[in-house]
Design an enzyme around this catalytic site. Structure first.
Site: not given
Ligand code: ADP
Ligand code: AMP
Length: 214
Positions: A13, A88, A161, A172
């Site tokens: 995302k 969410r 993180r 998660r």
């Molecule tokens: P989200 O925001 O949904 O938690 P991220 O965009 O941060 O996920 O992606 C998680 C990890 O996977 C990051 O390190 C990113 O570089 C990698 N990633 C994202 N999209 C892809 C993909 N299509 N293929 C492989 N790795 C990806």
């Molecule tokens: P993310 O960066 O989207 O992976 O979110 C990190 C963490 O933030 C999640 O695991 C939740 O603990 C909290 N969080 C983020 N967005 C929400 C939401 N819309 N509702 C509840 N918790 C959230």
């Protein structure tokens, strides 16, 4: 244009939202980033968020709805935004509908990125970002062009993180399955939902999303 990027943690995302921000001029609204900023500020809400995030659980709906409601009133959201990590839960999705209706705003596509669970764990445990500009990287899938140097701002400092470890990732993912997955059919019934194969390479996912929103 108002878009929602939907899918489990690690599905891509944030990666795709940043790309859309650049190519479409839409603002990325990541509730996770907002909570991490609150943690860094040391506020009371930030202290609560730290505990919840490190446990891999979800913050209370009322707090998240309040945060998003205030954020979308900011002037930079006037030309559209991408919701990344919100809603969410079903109450958050219902509150968003009401918020948008009250502001006479229309929701566009809800893009679900589908990724296998084991791939999610690999993506999350290998994720890191530039400590200065926040650009996202991955140990295996998205390395900087020059080793140890951010492509975007040239910084040599990176961070991971605290919730990106295998144990918290499992919690998660459980929270996603128990509380978030049910909003996929919610948007399906409303007719906004588009499913995209998030297992594709980053660029191919971007192309698929562009095809859906153009
Ligand atoms: P989200 O925001 O949904 O938690 P991220 O965009 O941060 O996920 O992606 C998680 C990890 O996977 C990051 O390190 C990113 O570089 C990698 N990633 C994202 N999209 C892809 C993909 N299509 N293929 C492989 N790795 C990806
Ligand atoms: P993310 O960066 O989207 O992976 O979110 C990190 C963490 O933030 C999640 O695991 C939740 O603990 C909290 N969080 C983020 N967005 C929400 C939401 N819309 N509702 C509840 N918790 C959230």
């Amino acid at each position: 244009m108002i878009l929602i990027l939907l899918g489990p943690p690690g599905c891509g995302k944030g990666t795709q939202a940043k790309r859309l921000e650049e190519s479409r001029g839409l603002v990325q609204l990541s509730t996770g980033d907002m909570l991490r900023a609150a943690v860094a500020s040391g506020s009371e809400m930030g202290q609560q968020a730290k505990k919840v995030m490190d446990a891999g659980e979800l913050m209370p709906d009322e707090i998240m709805i309040e945060i998003i409601s205030e954020r979308i009133d900011q002037p930079d959201c006037a030309d559209g935004f991408i919701l990344d990590g919100f809603p969410r839960t079903t109450p958050q999705a219902e509150a968003l509908d009401k918020l948008l209706a009250d502001k006479s705003l229309e929701l566009g596509k809800v893009i679900e990125l589908k990724v296998d669970e084991e791939a999610l764990v690999e993506r999350i445990t290998g994720r890191y970002s530039c400590a200065k500009c926040g650009a996202g990287y991955h140990d295996k899938f998205q390395q900087p062009k020059q080793d140890g140097v951010c492509d975007v701002c040239g910084s040599t400092e990176f961070s991971r993180r605290s919730d990106d470890n295998e144990e918290t990732v499992r919690s998660r993912l459980a929270a996603y399955n128990a509380q978030t997955a049910e909003i996929v059919p919610y948007y399906g019934a409303k007719g906004n939902l588009v499913e995209i194969d998030g297992m594709l390479d980053i660029e191919d996912v971007t192309v698929a999303i562009q095809g859906v929103i153009s």
